[in-house]
Design an enzyme around this catalytic site. Structure first.
Site, PDB file in Angstrom:
ATOM      1  N   GLU A 153       0.797  -1.223   0.000  1.00 18.20           N
ATOM      2  CA  GLU A 153       0.000   0.000   0.000  1.00 18.20           C
ATOM      3  C   GLU A 153       0.836   1.283   0.000  1.00 18.20           C
ATOM      4  O   GLU A 153       0.599   2.191   0.791  1.00 18.20           O
ATOM      5  CB  GLU A 153      -0.958  -0.002   1.205  1.00 18.20           C
ATOM      6  CG  GLU A 153      -1.938  -1.168   1.159  1.00 18.20           C
ATOM      7  CD  GLU A 153      -2.991  -1.108   2.266  1.00 18.20           C
ATOM      8  OE1 GLU A 153      -4.190  -1.165   1.937  1.00 18.20           O
ATOM      9  OE2 GLU A 153      -2.636  -1.013   3.444  1.00 18.20           O
ATOM     10  N   VAL A 154       1.792   1.334  -0.871  1.00 20.12           N
ATOM     11  CA  VAL A 154       2.582   2.562  -1.006  1.00 20.12           C
ATOM     12  C   VAL A 154       1.873   3.467  -2.008  1.00 20.12           C
ATOM     13  O   VAL A 154       1.604   3.067  -3.134  1.00 20.12           O
ATOM     14  CB  VAL A 154       4.014   2.245  -1.473  1.00 20.12           C
ATOM     15  CG1 VAL A 154       4.800   3.530  -1.682  1.00 20.12           C
ATOM     16  CG2 VAL A 154       4.702   1.349  -0.454  1.00 20.12           C
TER      17      VAL A 154
END
Lengths: 591, 591
Positions: A328-329
């Site tokens: 989840e960057v």
């Protein structure tokens, strides 16, 4: 003696023909790879002694485990038994009563106690026929195999309320067991809520009951940084309060307690996203005070801190796997938390490096991998890293699936190893996932060649902590985590039909017809064809999900009650939502 | 040194001027009757020793409690501390570090260890000024008073994460404490759900943290009969399963464990209603197989069985109070469960005895009271017995309120003793009752004379088990049960106004003005007038419910986190429904 290999058929019979009303249940969870049993009953001496053999027989881990399991096996006997035991120990010649089983002989062949991925956890367990011997034997290659055998032994022992003795029913037993997967994990998130050491110890203890063997410790996240890092002592300023922290000594204690139970700890430092809390102590790690995640990719300092953390952690965590996160960057240009291109100095750095934000994400993850590998760790990353730049990942990378199904097949096709944690089935914080969906999930789904199957090292159930604190984390974990840990073997369609038909007869009260069906089944002319593929601990099943109501549910309900008896607040198995209170009065075995 | 008696004012200051960010909290729950404290900090030696004095100083209960509390106080220190302790014990001359407090001196004046209603639980606890002495002293008349003192001592000890030592802040301390009520109860219902012995032990342990002192064990009800009764061995056929039972030895163990914690066990045999499960083993106790409650009043056999149960139980339970139930007996003529007048042989018996069903209810309760009294028990009955035939009850009867408010005033007006459990405030299964409603309930409401007030022996929170099994019973009990156990003292209106005004300044950021108000408050020219009436353990408050948000909430949140640290799954304090999961990530101290 009733022999079947694997012996699900027998367990189905016990569950329906015998039921809870007449004879004690002897249910094992997870099911051993192979076993036979009989129809005798042996009493077990409350002064049960341990005798050992083999190079590893003198292990302190084994001795401590024996003492622990003796307390568990004789716990319900309570005061009277403690008294008898004391009396017997003081007066060895005084035979208060004659018991069938008076000692447990454990052979451990190797004295190598290193606990790593793939350590030999196999064991054999033999309970004699009445009168043949007064000794139960466990034989294992390593002390960790003997621990698994002791757990199985403890599940064979039942307290008989009529005679007030501990008994082993269905003796003799012959069990040959080994895990299906080397990695059988539970993830604990101590960032969204802090769990005191005592609570983590309770969870470890329960993991050993379910034969899970890896605690994936998601220590740090955006919300809080509870761990002490001596090299960067301000990092735990990111803890919720001064009293919600883990010292280095606490972490050592968790690792050591796990080793005693044969459980590895895989720590996680999730970078570059999910790391806002780092900046509470070192704000320079944020791109800016107003834009805090992902960590500032442009500074060498960021990687110095990561290196410092990993150096300190290397002294604590001996397990060869280290989780570097990478999920989840936010690098999309329209994403509001997209800090790299919106913060002037990072944006400039990207331009100078001729990198897009996506390139920088890859750059960051690979640099973190380098640091981990330089410290002799095998890197584990969440699947986004694989989904985004698979070909660049370190070849030893283990990819951790979470988004959905179908990922491990792609991972292993590219030669990487994989951990299965499909969120639709194995995220424990998804309260609407019932036990049977957890149970029927298959890590090898869609992977057909043996060489690729071997690359799936196992699976892990994930206990994300947003709505789980000390008051409810254990009932969110149990019993569903056990459903992933244990998988029943199911007979093939023909055998199943015999059983189902018999069952219908019994339910209708047509006892003779039901019996005839069962006898037909037990006289099955050739060994029933069992699909002998594998699951986390036990054999892989080959039937449809509906059947688990017959083969697995009574055993899981029994295991839930076993957890309750041992003080673990496992929730009702069949509640509509996990961890929900029972809807009304009733037995633990039915709810 | 900062002196206030009772010293709520000080605690309010700590809570708001200091907060969680800067200095550790020293919050006591429940608040001692009187205390003073200072502003020093003392370190406590992990090799803390016990020295004893007085006739009761050599008590095994005291020694065991000291060991237990030493484990609690030094638990977080973990591995390192255990190591230091071991080293120090083996090498007494090796001074690894200098500590301010190296021993705990406990004086117990009496060696009488009988645990009955009204046993002296008072104690004084003195923590010296830095440099004056290296000894903390506890003085008590009985060993049970010393246990309460040890609990308070443990709450004074905090782990300092910076120095990694246990510290006592706000030293010196001088505490004089005693309970407000002799009876501070928690009811546990093991009929609607069976709680394994391990779970009951966990609950007992937590009761001692909250200074509760009576476990009212509602063992049996309609749904199941889990207890072994040797004289009538078929009774526990009424258990849910063969594995959800308590042996006589189990019951002994519970009683003994409670004695070690200074907690009495009051068993309940609820007759003639709530007893359907008795008939599983002895169907003759039912009026008929189709009409099972109340128990058959017409047979002498019914009372023989009650007498047998009570004879067996007398050997197990030494506490002088015995609960005979007597609630919710269906005698109305339109009531469908009205078995007495609808079953021919009972109806005939009533006619022969010239009794109405209501008369028979009275007859049954009084006969049960006679049996209990003959066994040297003081009978306790639910309030319906008093509401229906007060004048006939045995004069020693203790009436147990539950229906609503205003009952104890009527009870004591007629000279009976009373236990307060108004369901609107103290039934823990009422999940919609928030902590402050539990907290502000007042057992002496509406009772104005001292002689009548003395007849209220205390109160009890009730954990009915319909929707509480092993997985959620503890979070339903805690922290709300503690709210009943501990009551803050509140300063009078003038003092309160000073605080509130100061607080508003602080909130607005007007630091100087806020400080001026506080200084004014601390220079209060004469001791603030505190209404010194009382509650379950602590002093009775005299202000409105809203104020508890300032004076009690931070302390209760702290106590909840203390329970969590000790492994008790106490729920968030301020959740809309009790035992509900936290709504999102956060600190234990805020949720």
């Amino acid at each position: 003696m009733f022999v079947l290999k694997p012996a699900c058929f027998f367990l189905i019979l016990v569950s329906f023909a015998v039921g809870q009303g007449s004879e004690p249940l002897t249910y094992l969870w997870p099911l051993p790879a192979q076993f036979t049993s009989g129809d005798g009953a042996l009493s077990v001496d409350p002064a049960l002694t341990l005798s050992v053999a083999g190079n590893g027989g003198s292990s302190a881990i084994l001795r401590a485990a024996f003492d622990r399991y003796r307390r568990i096996v004789f716990s319900h006997a309570g005061y009277g038994f403690a008294f008898i035991r004391k009396l017997r120990e003081q007066l060895p010649l005084l035979s208060v009563a004659q018991y069938d089983v008076v000692s447990l002989n454990v052979t451990v062949h190797s004295d190598d106690e290193e606990l790593q991925l793939g350590v030999d956890e196999s064991y054999t367990l033999v309970v004699p026929k009445s009168g043949e011997s007064s000794q139960v034997t466990i034989e294992a290659n390593t002390v960790y195999g003997s621990l698994r055998g002791l757990e199985t032994f403890s599940q064979l022992c039942s307290f008989d309320y009529t005679t007030k003795t501990v008994k082993i029913y269905k003796a003799p037993w012959s069990i040959q067991d080994k895990p299906r997967f080397a990695f059988r994990g539970l993830m604990l998130d101590t960032s969204r809520h802090y769990y005191p050491i005592n609570v983590i110890k309770q969870i470890i203890e329960a993991m050993s009951y379910a034969k899970l063997n890896v605690l994936h410790w998601h220590i740090i996240d955006e919300e809080s940084f509870p761990l002490e890092v001596p090299t960067y002592p301000k990092l735990w300023k990111g803890s919720y309060t001064k009293w919600e922290r883990y010292t280095v000594e606490d972490a050592y204690e968790i690792v050591n307690q796990k080793a005693e139970k044969g459980i590895n700890v895989m720590p996680e430092v999730d970078v570059p996203g999910h790391a806002e809390s780092w900046g509470a102590g070192y704000p320079d790690l944020w791109p800016s005070p107003s834009c805090r995640e992902p960590l500032d990719v442009s500074k060498a300092y960021t990687f110095d801190v990561i290196s410092g953390i990993l150096t300190d952690m290397r002294k604590i965590f001996p397990f060869e796997l280290f989780h570097l996160g990478g999920d989840e960057v936010h690098t999309g240009t329209t994403d509001t938390s997209y800090c790299w291109t919106s913060t002037p100095h990072v944006k400039e750095w990207l331009q100078n490096q001729n990198m897009t934000a996506k390139d920088a994400y890859q750059y960051f993850v690979l640099k973190a991998q380098e640091i981990a590998v330089s410290k002799n760790w095998t890197p584990v990353n969440w699947e986004e890293t694989f989904n985004t730049f698979a070909s660049k990942l370190h070849p030893e990378t283990i990819v951790h699936n979470w988004w959905g199904p179908g990922v491990c097949p792609k991972v292993v096709a590219k030669g990487f190893r994989c951990i299965f944690s499909n969120q639709g089935v194995w995220y424990l914080d998804h309260l609407d996932v019932p036990w049977d969906v957890v149970y029927t999930a298959e890590p090898l789904e869609g992977i057909h060649t043996a060489s690729e199957q071997e690359l799936v090292i196992g699976g892990e159930v994930c206990m994300w902590g947003e709505t789980a604190d000390t008051s409810n984390v254990q009932q969110t974990i149990w019993p569903r985590a056990a459903a992933a840990a244990g998988r029943a073997c199911l007979a093939d369609a023909k055998l199943f039909n015999i059983l189902a038909t018999s069952l219908v007869h019994w339910i209708k009260g047509e006892k003779q017809a039901g019996l005839a069906q069962l006898l037909h089944g037990s006289r099955f002319p050739e060994p029933p064809r069992i699909h002998n593929t594998e699951r986390l601990w036990s054999q892989r099943d080959s039937t449809t999900p509906q059947n688990v109501t017959l083969t697995a549910l009574p055993r899981l309900q029994n295991f839930r009650c076993l957890l309750n008896k041992r003080g673990v607040p496992a929730a009702p198995v069949t509640n509509f939502y996990a961890r929900r209170a029972p809807v009304g009065p009733g037995s633990c075995y039915d709810q």
